[in-house]
Design an enzyme around this catalytic site. Structure first.
Site, mmCIF file in Angstrom:
data_model
loop_
_atom_site.group_PDB
_atom_site.id
_atom_site.type_symbol
_atom_site.label_atom_id
_atom_site.label_comp_id
_atom_site.label_asym_id
_atom_site.label_seq_id
_atom_site.Cartn_x
_atom_site.Cartn_y
_atom_site.Cartn_z
ATOM 1 N N ASP A 21 0.819 -1.219 0.000
ATOM 2 C CA ASP A 21 0.000 0.000 0.000
ATOM 3 C C ASP A 21 0.847 1.261 0.000
ATOM 4 O O ASP A 21 0.319 2.354 -0.149
ATOM 5 C CB ASP A 21 -0.951 -0.014 1.201
ATOM 6 C CG ASP A 21 -0.204 -0.133 2.529
ATOM 7 O OD1 ASP A 21 0.641 0.732 2.832
ATOM 8 O OD2 ASP A 21 -0.468 -1.101 3.263
ATOM 9 N N GLU A 58 7.186 -5.955 -2.992
ATOM 10 C CA GLU A 58 5.811 -6.441 -2.811
ATOM 11 C C GLU A 58 5.573 -7.540 -3.844
ATOM 12 O O GLU A 58 5.839 -7.360 -5.025
ATOM 13 C CB GLU A 58 4.847 -5.268 -3.018
ATOM 14 C CG GLU A 58 3.407 -5.642 -3.245
ATOM 15 C CD GLU A 58 2.753 -6.369 -2.079
ATOM 16 O OE1 GLU A 58 2.860 -5.889 -0.941
ATOM 17 O OE2 GLU A 58 2.150 -7.442 -2.322
ATOM 18 N N GLY A 71 9.559 -11.581 -1.682
ATOM 19 C CA GLY A 71 10.469 -10.994 -0.698
ATOM 20 C C GLY A 71 11.469 -11.990 -0.131
ATOM 21 O O GLY A 71 12.591 -11.619 0.224
ATOM 22 N N ASP A 120 6.594 -5.676 6.407
ATOM 23 C CA ASP A 120 5.239 -5.124 6.517
ATOM 24 C C ASP A 120 4.333 -6.051 5.719
ATOM 25 O O ASP A 120 3.890 -5.739 4.621
ATOM 26 C CB ASP A 120 5.269 -3.708 5.944
ATOM 27 C CG ASP A 120 3.893 -3.061 5.931
ATOM 28 O OD1 ASP A 120 2.927 -3.659 6.444
ATOM 29 O OD2 ASP A 120 3.789 -1.945 5.378
ATOM 30 N N SER A 121 4.060 -7.215 6.313
ATOM 31 C CA SER A 121 3.377 -8.277 5.567
ATOM 32 C C SER A 121 1.981 -8.522 6.094
ATOM 33 O O SER A 121 1.587 -7.999 7.133
ATOM 34 C CB SER A 121 4.178 -9.572 5.678
ATOM 35 O OG SER A 121 3.959 -10.166 6.950
ATOM 36 N N PRO A 133 0.774 -16.317 1.464
ATOM 37 C CA PRO A 133 2.037 -15.869 0.885
ATOM 38 C C PRO A 133 3.055 -15.411 1.929
ATOM 39 O O PRO A 133 4.263 -15.485 1.700
ATOM 40 C CB PRO A 133 1.640 -14.689 -0.008
ATOM 41 C CG PRO A 133 0.157 -14.708 -0.127
ATOM 42 C CD PRO A 133 -0.390 -15.612 0.925
#
Lengths: 288, 288
Positions: free
Chosen positions: A90, A110, A142, A160-161, A167
């Site tokens: 985002d 991302e 990643g 920041d997952s 995933p």
């Protein structure tokens, strides 16, 4: 009580709770290669992004999460130049990272480009730094990206997952943390979203144990509120490659923030008694 | 998403959110002189008390609220002997207050005796200190009770009330704060639950302004998580009769707690940037 028309509800089955936002309209839905992405217009929280039925963020309260995922690590490091954000599609964390003038390059990795394209369309404020010449948007896995880094090439890694299912599962284990450790310079820091202190105590303890086993010298939990996530009480876990690196910030520039302050930075490190006990017990057991 | 059978849902209309707990059974319902009191057996949060449709507490997470409503004020005072709890009918705050050995008398003034009787039946752990010889349970209107106190007869006043609508409305205004001020000894402290920093910023600012106008020398917000309340992010407001009384605790006894620690005490005083700005603006405007 029946909630149906006019509400978006996320059920956190394993927590035994559900959280709902009153909505005016669904603005977007698509199924990408990886997941289903939706955007709603809520009545009181601005726009809402949902992935596979889970709330990712709203306009109203994402500031707490994005500020706490970035500023404590960047200020604790003191002079970060090269920053990587794993996930973060985002672009809200990217924007906060680039408020730090000393950062020379911030790379966001991302896996799903569609998350970023949807954010650009529906959450333009979060993407306002995407055109910064120091920003690099990579759309890749990643885990593989981190495994292929040059040794000691990064100062801060921000994970920041999504939740550790699907995933993102491979971002919560020792092999990934070993890749991060190798990619960090000696004063480097890793910070990762680590779910709810109340509901996911076990996960937090396991993350700390795995980080220590991977070779990180130190790790701490940072707690902060996040109203739209289960329990409304969230955390990040910060780990340091070297002893003594996780000290309080010696210098805090005057960034424009809505939540973060130097006092909030210190405060986030205070551990609730039950969590301190659980962590200590885990690390003691792990060292035997 | 439809929630109906098997869930208890509280809708926070003005916040635009709803929060649900998965339930096994409703154990109790009654309508007292003042309100409707329900008790549910939840799947993952233990027992749940609901008053007029609003969640009051659960077994699982009330420890944060009760510890933060009591220990910061009692330790900040340093040597409290006479403590009054306005509201607090579930007796959880009373139990925490009586963990402090120096307290000679703790009086709980709850308007609705039925709340306490239901708590005794369904939440016995919260009521475990009710038989302490230092405890006094009064069932009376807290506003009138406070107005009739001897001057300078209390050290700490804890206002552990429901939301500022209905019976509790009169606990959130200047006349009540003047009664509290008169009843407090010079080093006395008032602490009151003050809703959500995110959703009720205006209320918090108004409370501080009213406390200052009533003559309190200082006031601060303490923030803490409270998963079952709207936004999951809650606060108490602490006000001191005299300048300098709201300092950090100089002495913290080794109480058994699940959330509170000396570091958490300090941390709770850290103000989110947006709240600090809103409070400053309110107090500046009020002083003109």
């Amino acid at each position: 009580m029946v909630l149906d028309q006019g509400w978006f509800t996320e059920t956190a089955s394993e927590v035994g709770t559900a959280f709902s936002l009153r909505i005016n309209d669904r603005l977007h839905v698509e199924t990408s290669e990886y997941q289903t992405i939706e955007v709603y217009d809520t009545d009181t929280f601005g726009r809402l992004m949902v992935i596979d039925g889970f709330i990712m963020l709203t306009d109203r309260d994402n500031f707490v999460y994005h500020e706490m995922m970035t500023h404590p690590a960047l200020f604790a490091h003191g002079s970060p130049r090269d920053v990587a954000i794993i996930g973060g599609g985002d672009c809200g964390s990217l924007r906060e990272v680039l408020k730090h003038e000393g950062v020379a390059r911030a790379t966001q990795i991302e896996i799903d480009e569609r998350v970023t394209r949807v954010a650009e369309q529906f959450f333009p404020a979060l993407c306002s730094a995407n055109d910064d010449p120091r920003a690099e948007l990579a759309f890749a896995d990643g885990i593989a990206w981190m495994a292929n880094r040059d040794p000691e090439s990064l100062d801060v890694i921000i994970v920041d997952s999504t939740d550790p299912i699907g995933p993102a599962e491979g971002l919560f284990n020792e092999p990934f943390y070993r890749s991060c450790l190798a990619a960090l310079r000696p004063a480097g820091l890793l910070v990762q979203q680590s779910e709810s202190p109340l509901a996911h105590t076990r996960l937090i303890c396991d993350m700390h144990a795995a980080m220590r086993r991977a070779g990180f010298a130190d790790s701490h939990v940072l707690s902060f509120p996040q109203p739209v996530y289960p329990t409304g009480w969230w955390s990040a876990t910060m780990a340091a490659k070297s002893d003594g690196a996780l000290q309080a910030p010696t210098h805090v520039a005057g960034l424009e923030t809505h939540y973060y302050t130097p006092a909030i930075h210190q405060a986030a490190f205070a551990q609730p008694a039950f969590l301190a006990r659980a962590l200590q017990q885990t690390l003691d057991t792990d060292q035997k």
